[in-house]
Write an enzyme that holds these catalytic residues in place. Structure first.
Site, PDB file in Angstrom:
ATOM      1  N   GLY A 177       8.700  -1.399  -3.893  1.00  0.00           N
ATOM      2  CA  GLY A 177       8.899  -2.734  -3.291  1.00  0.00           C
ATOM      3  C   GLY A 177       9.281  -2.270  -2.210  1.00  0.00           C
ATOM      4  N   LYS A 189       7.080   9.006  -8.590  1.00  0.00           N
ATOM      5  CA  LYS A 189       7.147   7.506  -8.447  1.00  0.00           C
ATOM      6  C   LYS A 189       8.658   7.559 -10.083  1.00  0.00           C
ATOM      7  CE  LYS A 189       6.503   3.854  -7.603  1.00  0.00           C
ATOM      8  NZ  LYS A 189       6.762   2.534  -6.471  1.00  0.00           N
ATOM      9  N   GLU A 215       8.042   7.948  -4.011  1.00  0.00           N
ATOM     10  CA  GLU A 215       8.007   6.271  -3.079  1.00  0.00           C
ATOM     11  C   GLU A 215       8.693   5.830  -4.225  1.00  0.00           C
ATOM     12  OE1 GLU A 215       4.490   3.411  -4.290  1.00  0.00           O
ATOM     13  OE2 GLU A 215       3.757   5.463  -4.612  1.00  0.00           O
ATOM     14  N   GLY A 216       9.583   5.156  -3.638  1.00  0.00           N
ATOM     15  CA  GLY A 216      10.309   3.894  -4.010  1.00  0.00           C
ATOM     16  C   GLY A 216       9.595   2.614  -4.671  1.00  0.00           C
ATOM     17  N   GLY A 225       0.881  -0.989  -0.046  1.00  0.00           N
ATOM     18  CA  GLY A 225      -0.046  -0.016   0.047  1.00  0.00           C
ATOM     19  C   GLY A 225       0.912   1.492  -0.010  1.00  0.00           C
ATOM     20  N   LYS A 226       1.999   1.217  -0.274  1.00  0.00           N
ATOM     21  CA  LYS A 226       2.940   2.552  -0.666  1.00  0.00           C
ATOM     22  C   LYS A 226       2.116   3.734  -0.949  1.00  0.00           C
ATOM     23  CE  LYS A 226       6.900   0.888  -2.181  1.00  0.00           C
ATOM     24  NZ  LYS A 226       5.962  -0.773  -2.671  1.00  0.00           N
TER      25      LYS A 226
END
Length: 230
Positions: free
Chosen positions: A123, A41, A120-121, A18-19
């Protein structure tokens, strides 16, 4: 109000925790307060061909919930087709992922005026981008505080504490963590959350119940305590 240029790197205890939902919820809540927000992203694997080019669902979500309008190619500058580990996806496409370039792309995007930004990374914390570097190195290069998203399922205590340990070992501060119930039911869920709270040594900024496949970013935003971050 947030101090100018408050930026966070969002990582997870695993993939599919849920990132993006959490990242977008933070952007949504900050934007509702009148803050200028940017969601990025920089690297996305699992992109679909469209008439406009490759597009990633997570990146589109961040773009939609950012108050500062940026072209898609700025939000997600490195797009890979296969929904697999990014370094493997890049190899399959004959491409090389470069840490310095990713950092430069992020910093270029963040030249825009903003109050709160999310990078946001992909994984978890140690996802490789090439033979030498992982996404943890990108977070280190940027120097942003980290938000850890914990998927509430069996094994989450170990995954959360190991991730937190690795983040700190890499010299970065955990701004907060969010627990997201990714399954309809989990035995002793509250006991699991409590076990993490007692050990992780970072503030909890949200506890999301199971919201289901139809959950919206607005649904998730109501569980985020933005005051802990800003």
């Amino acid at each position: 109000m947030a101090k100018p240029k408050t930026a966070f790197f969002v990582t997870g205890t695993d993939t599919e925790v849920g990132k993006t939902l959490i990242s977008a919820a933070i952007l949504q809540k900050a934007g509702a307060r009148g803050l200028k927000t940017i969601g990025l992203k920089p690297l996305a694997a699992g992109c679909e061909e469209t008439p406009e080019g490759l597009r990633n669902e997570d990146a589109l979500t961040l773009q939609a919930h950012s108050s500062v309008e940026l072209p898609y190619e700025v939000v997600n500058p490195v797009s890979l087709k296969l929904a697999i580990a990014p370094h493997i996806a890049a190899e399959q496409e004959g491409r090389a992922l470069n840490l310095s370039r990713l950092e430069g792309l992020c910093r270029g995007a963040l030249m825009q005026p903003y109050d709160l930004a999310i990078v946001e990374g992909a994984g978890g914390w140690r996802v490789p981008i090439n033979q030498r570097h992982t996404l943890a190195h990108l977070a280190q290069s940027l120097g942003f505080k980290v938000i850890l998203v914990v998927g509430l399922r069996l094994g989450c205590i170990n995954h959360a504490l190991l991730s937190a340990e690795a983040i700190r070992a890499d010299g970065l501060e955990i701004a907060g963590w969010v627990v997201n119930q990714v399954q309809p039911e989990m035995a002793y869920s509250e006991a699991n959350i409590s076990s993490i709270e007692q050990r992780i040594m970072a503030p909890c900024i949200g506890k999301l119940p199971y919201l289901g496949a139809t959950a919206t970013v607005v649904d998730a935003a109501q569980y985020i305590d933005l005051d802990v971050l800003i």
